[in-house]
Write a protein that holds these residues in place. Sequence first.
Motif, PDB file in Angstrom:
ATOM      1  N   ILE A  57       0.854  -1.191   0.000  1.00 17.72           N
ATOM      2  CA  ILE A  57       0.000   0.000   0.000  1.00 17.72           C
ATOM      3  C   ILE A  57       0.883   1.231   0.000  1.00 17.72           C
ATOM      4  N   ARG A  58       0.652   2.106  -0.950  1.00 23.82           N
ATOM      5  CA  ARG A  58       1.388   3.363  -1.031  1.00 23.82           C
ATOM      6  C   ARG A  58       0.405   4.522  -0.905  1.00 23.82           C
ATOM      7  N   ILE A  59       0.774   5.508  -0.113  1.00 28.97           N
ATOM      8  CA  ILE A  59      -0.073   6.682   0.090  1.00 28.97           C
ATOM      9  C   ILE A  59       0.604   7.884  -0.546  1.00 28.97           C
ATOM     10  N   HIS A  60      -0.087   8.541  -1.434  1.00 30.35           N
ATOM     11  CA  HIS A  60       0.427   9.738  -2.088  1.00 30.35           C
ATOM     12  C   HIS A  60      -0.239  10.956  -1.448  1.00 30.35           C
ATOM     13  N   ASP A  61       0.515  11.648  -0.631  1.00 24.15           N
ATOM     14  CA  ASP A  61      -0.001  12.777   0.126  1.00 24.15           C
ATOM     15  C   ASP A  61       0.104  14.042  -0.707  1.00 24.15           C
ATOM     16  N   PRO A  62      -1.035  14.695  -1.037  1.00 26.74           N
ATOM     17  CA  PRO A  62      -0.959  15.921  -1.829  1.00 26.74           C
ATOM     18  C   PRO A  62      -0.197  17.030  -1.112  1.00 26.74           C
ATOM     19  N   GLY A  63      -0.149  16.967   0.222  1.00 28.38           N
ATOM     20  CA  GLY A  63       0.601  17.979   0.966  1.00 28.38           C
ATOM     21  C   GLY A  63       2.081  17.933   0.657  1.00 28.38           C
ATOM     22  N   GLU A  64       2.557  16.760   0.202  1.00 30.84           N
ATOM     23  CA  GLU A  64       3.962  16.623  -0.142  1.00 30.84           C
ATOM     24  C   GLU A  64       4.313  17.503  -1.335  1.00 30.84           C
ATOM     25  N   GLN A  65       3.325  17.818  -2.156  1.00 32.99           N
ATOM     26  CA  GLN A  65       3.554  18.637  -3.329  1.00 32.99           C
ATOM     27  C   GLN A  65       3.287  20.120  -3.054  1.00 32.99           C
ATOM     28  N   SER A  66       2.809  20.456  -1.863  1.00 29.38           N
ATOM     29  CA  SER A  66       2.383  21.837  -1.624  1.00 29.38           C
ATOM     30  C   SER A  66       2.967  22.426  -0.359  1.00 29.38           C
ATOM     31  N   GLY A  67       4.235  22.166  -0.140  1.00 29.16           N
ATOM     32  CA  GLY A  67       4.950  22.871   0.926  1.00 29.16           C
ATOM     33  C   GLY A  67       4.718  22.335   2.308  1.00 29.16           C
ATOM     34  N   GLY A  68       4.435  21.037   2.487  1.00 29.05           N
ATOM     35  CA  GLY A  68       4.304  20.455   3.811  1.00 29.05           C
ATOM     36  C   GLY A  68       5.662  20.260   4.447  1.00 29.05           C
ATOM     37  N   LEU A  69       5.654  19.605   5.598  1.00 27.57           N
ATOM     38  CA  LEU A  69       6.903  19.349   6.322  1.00 27.57           C
ATOM     39  C   LEU A  69       7.911  18.595   5.460  1.00 27.57           C
ATOM     40  N   GLU A  70       7.427  17.556   4.778  1.00 24.15           N
ATOM     41  CA  GLU A  70       8.339  16.738   3.974  1.00 24.15           C
ATOM     42  C   GLU A  70       9.012  17.560   2.890  1.00 24.15           C
ATOM     43  N   GLN A  71       8.199  18.372   2.182  1.00 26.32           N
ATOM     44  CA  GLN A  71       8.759  19.167   1.095  1.00 26.32           C
ATOM     45  C   GLN A  71       9.732  20.221   1.618  1.00 26.32           C
ATOM     46  N   SER A  72       9.414  20.794   2.768  1.00 26.19           N
ATOM     47  CA  SER A  72      10.283  21.832   3.341  1.00 26.19           C
ATOM     48  C   SER A  72      11.640  21.254   3.737  1.00 26.19           C
ATOM     49  N   ILE A  73      11.635  20.090   4.379  1.00 30.65           N
ATOM     50  CA  ILE A  73      12.892  19.453   4.771  1.00 30.65           C
ATOM     51  C   ILE A  73      13.677  19.008   3.544  1.00 30.65           C
ATOM     52  N   LYS A  74      12.967  18.455   2.577  1.00 28.16           N
ATOM     53  CA  LYS A  74      13.620  17.996   1.349  1.00 28.16           C
ATOM     54  C   LYS A  74      14.339  19.144   0.657  1.00 28.16           C
ATOM     55  N   ALA A  75      13.675  20.293   0.571  1.00 28.77           N
ATOM     56  CA  ALA A  75      14.276  21.459  -0.090  1.00 28.77           C
ATOM     57  C   ALA A  75      15.404  22.044   0.738  1.00 28.77           C
ATOM     58  N   ARG A  76      15.223  22.112   2.057  1.00 23.82           N
ATOM     59  CA  ARG A  76      16.215  22.729   2.925  1.00 23.82           C
ATOM     60  C   ARG A  76      17.544  21.973   2.875  1.00 23.82           C
ATOM     61  N   PHE A  77      17.465  20.637   2.829  1.00 22.97           N
ATOM     62  CA  PHE A  77      18.679  19.833   2.926  1.00 22.97           C
ATOM     63  C   PHE A  77      19.030  19.097   1.634  1.00 22.97           C
ATOM     64  N   SER A  78      18.326  19.404   0.545  1.00 21.96           N
ATOM     65  CA  SER A  78      18.607  18.805  -0.776  1.00 21.96           C
ATOM     66  C   SER A  78      18.576  17.279  -0.727  1.00 21.96           C
ATOM     67  N   LEU A  79      17.515  16.727  -0.174  1.00 22.25           N
ATOM     68  CA  LEU A  79      17.365  15.288  -0.039  1.00 22.25           C
ATOM     69  C   LEU A  79      16.574  14.701  -1.202  1.00 22.25           C
ATOM     70  N   GLN A  80      16.800  13.415  -1.474  1.00 24.59           N
ATOM     71  CA  GLN A  80      16.041  12.721  -2.502  1.00 24.59           C
ATOM     72  C   GLN A  80      14.605  12.472  -2.050  1.00 24.59           C
ATOM     73  N   ARG A  81      14.453  12.097  -0.790  1.00 21.81           N
ATOM     74  CA  ARG A  81      13.132  11.737  -0.281  1.00 21.81           C
ATOM     75  C   ARG A  81      13.076  11.954   1.222  1.00 21.81           C
ATOM     76  N   VAL A  82      11.938  12.466   1.680  1.00 20.29           N
ATOM     77  CA  VAL A  82      11.693  12.648   3.112  1.00 20.29           C
ATOM     78  C   VAL A  82      10.319  12.057   3.423  1.00 20.29           C
ATOM     79  N   GLN A  83      10.254  11.282   4.495  1.00 19.33           N
ATOM     80  CA  GLN A  83       8.983  10.720   4.937  1.00 19.33           C
ATOM     81  C   GLN A  83       8.792  11.061   6.405  1.00 19.33           C
ATOM     82  N   VAL A  84       7.771  11.871   6.675  1.00 18.66           N
ATOM     83  CA  VAL A  84       7.452  12.279   8.038  1.00 18.66           C
ATOM     84  C   VAL A  84       6.322  11.378   8.536  1.00 18.66           C
TER      85      VAL A  84
END
Length: 337
Positions: A57-84
């Motif tokens: 089961i995979r969950i695609h969170d729309p918040g990941e595409q709109s500046g949620g915690l995961e996206q903010s951390i990913k951008a801040r630290f140049s990561l491939q993937r972040v899962q909160v």
Amino acid sequence: MASANRQQETASLAVRVARLYYFQSMTTAAIAEEMGTSRATVSRLLSYAMENGLVEIRIHDPGEQSGGLEQSIKARFSLQRVQVVPVADSAGAQENLRRVAAHAAAYLGTLVQPASVLGLAWGTTVAEIANHLVPRQVRDVDVVQLNGSGTGHDYVDSFGGSLVSRFAQNFGARAHGFPVPAFFDYAQTRTALWRERSIRAIRSLQEGATINLFSIGVKESGSYVHTSGYLSKQEAQAIQKDGVVGDIATVFFRGDGSWRDVPLNARSSGPDLDRFRRAQHSICVVSGQGKVAGVRAALHGGFINELVIDEPGARLLLADDAEAAPAAAARKGRAKA
């Protein structure tokens, strides 16, 4: 033979039920009617499919595409993937760890593919991940221990070796332990041992790991390295005085991510931390706010390209890094002046 046939028949029925349930959105009652069985049997087959890795089961969170915690951390630290991982602020340390480990185990199950090499850094978090693995047979997989776990008091490498065996059994993989101490008494001993053909073979496998799975060891969170006799009192005091904030696979690093000149690392059996930059998946799994300073340092050191972290820890990581950035910039400015 009869037992194998029954298992194959059960798996075939479980796949059929899963397809009807997930792909065709049929209810358990409708599936039971179509297959001429009971709803209880359908539910058991669905559970069997999940527990045996037939369904992911995979969950695609729309918040990941709109500046949620995961996206903010990913951008801040140049990561491939972040899962909160969602965890209530009121959750205890054990519940926090359990949820993060279960999430990491499910994710790892989607990554292991034929010909994968999985490198493991032993520790409490990785041991908890092992408790939540879903059995899945994958051909031609190797699981290799990244650092020794023998101590000066007990050379038997039981903790790290048993973890490697558990992961290997889960994926039907080949297990490769690393039967050396976590820390050598003398750097020269390590240098000599690294020349042995058998050790070179293990280290070559470590170097080629496509997936590295590890956590951050920190004294404040009761890291196994700090609580199980691996460090003498003098060694613990020395790394604290040197500004060490954490370790990955028993290799210590400071708050700025530097590690090469930490004296104890010359005697560690752990890998060159730059190796994690080259791996396809270098997955750091952490729970608890006490590890945030260590995670931040490892991120600035570039040792992580994928992060699995609890929600309270993720919020603190962003907040603390935002506060630390101006101070670091000011220090750089003063140094230039």
